[in-house]
Write a protein that holds these residues in place. Sequence first.
Motif, PDB file in Angstrom:
ATOM      1  N   ASP A 130       0.794  -1.233   0.000  1.00  0.00           N
ATOM      2  CA  ASP A 130       0.000   0.000   0.000  1.00  0.00           C
ATOM      3  C   ASP A 130       0.823   1.278   0.000  1.00  0.00           C
ATOM      4  OD1 ASP A 130      -2.353  -1.428  -0.045  1.00  0.00           O
ATOM      5  OD2 ASP A 130      -2.662  -1.366   2.115  1.00  0.00           O
ATOM      6  N   LEU A 131       2.012   1.219   0.581  1.00  0.00           N
ATOM      7  CA  LEU A 131       2.800   2.438   0.750  1.00  0.00           C
ATOM      8  C   LEU A 131       3.752   2.679  -0.416  1.00  0.00           C
ATOM      9  CD1 LEU A 131       3.739   2.099   4.531  1.00  0.00           C
ATOM     10  CD2 LEU A 131       2.097   3.705   3.540  1.00  0.00           C
ATOM     11  N   PRO A 132       4.101   3.934  -0.667  1.00  0.00           N
ATOM     12  CA  PRO A 132       5.124   4.235  -1.677  1.00  0.00           C
ATOM     13  C   PRO A 132       6.437   3.555  -1.314  1.00  0.00           C
ATOM     14  CG  PRO A 132       3.964   6.241  -1.021  1.00  0.00           C
ATOM     15  CD  PRO A 132       3.544   5.166  -0.054  1.00  0.00           C
ATOM     16  N   LEU A 133       7.250   3.307  -2.310  1.00  0.00           N
ATOM     17  CA  LEU A 133       8.516   2.592  -2.133  1.00  0.00           C
ATOM     18  C   LEU A 133       9.367   3.160  -1.002  1.00  0.00           C
ATOM     19  CD1 LEU A 133      10.421   0.381  -3.318  1.00  0.00           C
ATOM     20  CD2 LEU A 133      11.343   2.158  -4.807  1.00  0.00           C
ATOM     21  N   ALA A 134       9.478   4.485  -0.952  1.00  0.00           N
ATOM     22  CA  ALA A 134      10.361   5.129   0.026  1.00  0.00           C
ATOM     23  C   ALA A 134       9.812   5.109   1.450  1.00  0.00           C
ATOM     24  CB  ALA A 134      10.631   6.574  -0.390  1.00  0.00           C
ATOM     25  N   LYS A 135       8.558   4.723   1.621  1.00  0.00           N
ATOM     26  CA  LYS A 135       7.924   4.780   2.941  1.00  0.00           C
ATOM     27  C   LYS A 135       7.989   3.460   3.706  1.00  0.00           C
ATOM     28  CE  LYS A 135       6.369   9.047   2.703  1.00  0.00           C
ATOM     29  NZ  LYS A 135       6.813  10.096   3.641  1.00  0.00           N
ATOM     30  N   PHE A 136       8.590   2.436   3.087  1.00  0.00           N
ATOM     31  CA  PHE A 136       8.659   1.132   3.762  1.00  0.00           C
ATOM     32  C   PHE A 136      10.115   0.708   3.911  1.00  0.00           C
ATOM     33  CE2 PHE A 136       8.656  -3.439   4.174  1.00  0.00           C
ATOM     34  CZ  PHE A 136       7.628  -3.655   5.086  1.00  0.00           C
ATOM     35  N   PRO A 137      10.489   0.169   5.087  1.00  0.00           N
ATOM     36  CA  PRO A 137      11.898  -0.196   5.347  1.00  0.00           C
ATOM     37  C   PRO A 137      12.297  -1.554   4.763  1.00  0.00           C
ATOM     38  CG  PRO A 137      10.591  -0.654   7.297  1.00  0.00           C
ATOM     39  CD  PRO A 137       9.656   0.003   6.303  1.00  0.00           C
ATOM     40  N   TYR A 138      12.272  -1.670   3.449  1.00  0.00           N
ATOM     41  CA  TYR A 138      12.604  -2.938   2.795  1.00  0.00           C
ATOM     42  C   TYR A 138      13.949  -3.494   3.244  1.00  0.00           C
ATOM     43  CZ  TYR A 138       8.765  -2.141  -0.498  1.00  0.00           C
ATOM     44  OH  TYR A 138       7.532  -1.957  -1.048  1.00  0.00           O
ATOM     45  N   HIS A 139      14.957  -2.613   3.347  1.00  0.00           N
ATOM     46  CA  HIS A 139      16.310  -3.086   3.637  1.00  0.00           C
ATOM     47  C   HIS A 139      16.451  -3.687   5.030  1.00  0.00           C
ATOM     48  CE1 HIS A 139      17.264  -0.349   0.183  1.00  0.00           C
ATOM     49  NE2 HIS A 139      17.914  -1.440  -0.157  1.00  0.00           N
ATOM     50  N   ASP A 140      15.471  -3.456   5.902  1.00  0.00           N
ATOM     51  CA  ASP A 140      15.509  -4.095   7.216  1.00  0.00           C
ATOM     52  C   ASP A 140      15.229  -5.599   7.107  1.00  0.00           C
ATOM     53  OD1 ASP A 140      15.914  -1.563   8.131  1.00  0.00           O
ATOM     54  OD2 ASP A 140      14.229  -1.536   9.529  1.00  0.00           O
ATOM     55  N   PHE A 141      14.580  -6.003   6.016  1.00  0.00           N
ATOM     56  CA  PHE A 141      14.108  -7.384   5.905  1.00  0.00           C
ATOM     57  C   PHE A 141      14.703  -8.151   4.723  1.00  0.00           C
ATOM     58  CE2 PHE A 141      10.602  -4.720   7.592  1.00  0.00           C
ATOM     59  CZ  PHE A 141      10.637  -5.177   8.906  1.00  0.00           C
ATOM     60  N   VAL A 142      14.960  -7.455   3.635  1.00  0.00           N
ATOM     61  CA  VAL A 142      15.543  -8.110   2.467  1.00  0.00           C
ATOM     62  C   VAL A 142      16.503  -7.127   1.795  1.00  0.00           C
ATOM     63  CG1 VAL A 142      13.571  -7.453   0.999  1.00  0.00           C
ATOM     64  CG2 VAL A 142      15.057  -9.348   0.309  1.00  0.00           C
ATOM     65  N   SER A 143      17.728  -7.556   1.609  1.00  0.00           N
ATOM     66  CA  SER A 143      18.755  -6.667   1.056  1.00  0.00           C
ATOM     67  C   SER A 143      18.753  -6.708  -0.470  1.00  0.00           C
ATOM     68  CB  SER A 143      20.132  -7.068   1.569  1.00  0.00           C
ATOM     69  OG  SER A 143      20.507  -8.326   1.033  1.00  0.00           O
TER      70      SER A 143
END
Length: 199
Positions: A130-143
């Motif tokens: 649901d959130l824009p790409l920059a609003k979610f901490p992807y790098h915390d979970f998958v590099s």
Amino acid sequence: METAQQLKEDLQKMLGSLTTTAATVVAEQLVGFENNGATLTQIAFNHQWTDWEVIQADLFGIAQLAQQALQDTSLTLSPLLQGLQKPIIDPSVATTLQLYQRFHSLKAVQNKRQMRPSTITEHLLLAAIDLPLAKFPYHDFVSDLQIREIQKELGQQLDHWRYEALSDRFRSTCDFWQFRLGAIKLTKEGQKVQNYGSD
């Protein structure tokens, strides 16, 4: 131009911007003259997709269409969505994400919310959709390295990705939900993804 014709052209344009799977799921639910529309369960059965694939594609598709209609006021559907000037993200999903951003620990979020780990990760996946790409901490979970490794093992044709096709070595370091998160990230970056999960 008549409203009906304009609506048809707008829908074709909007659906054309989605992934093939998302466009199919959204389009097949539409109801009209001599067309009852299909349920998500029927769509999953007809295309031999999993329930999760259909639900995720539906959420992604609806969110993207709503965002388009809110941003482009010339679209026929835009006036219908002007009252939705609030976050699309579900309040419970938002709470889970806010707690994670506060504690940076899935275990802490699980304890605070008294939910199963699978529910917490599902909330995070929904937030990522649901959130824009920059609003979610992807790098915390998958590099980015993990995503490149997935691409190296499964290829660039993302619509053929299947978690079970990954090597045992890689699956030991990347959970199924992280795999799906990587696919969502690539989708947000503009790559076409038709399927997100496993069969």
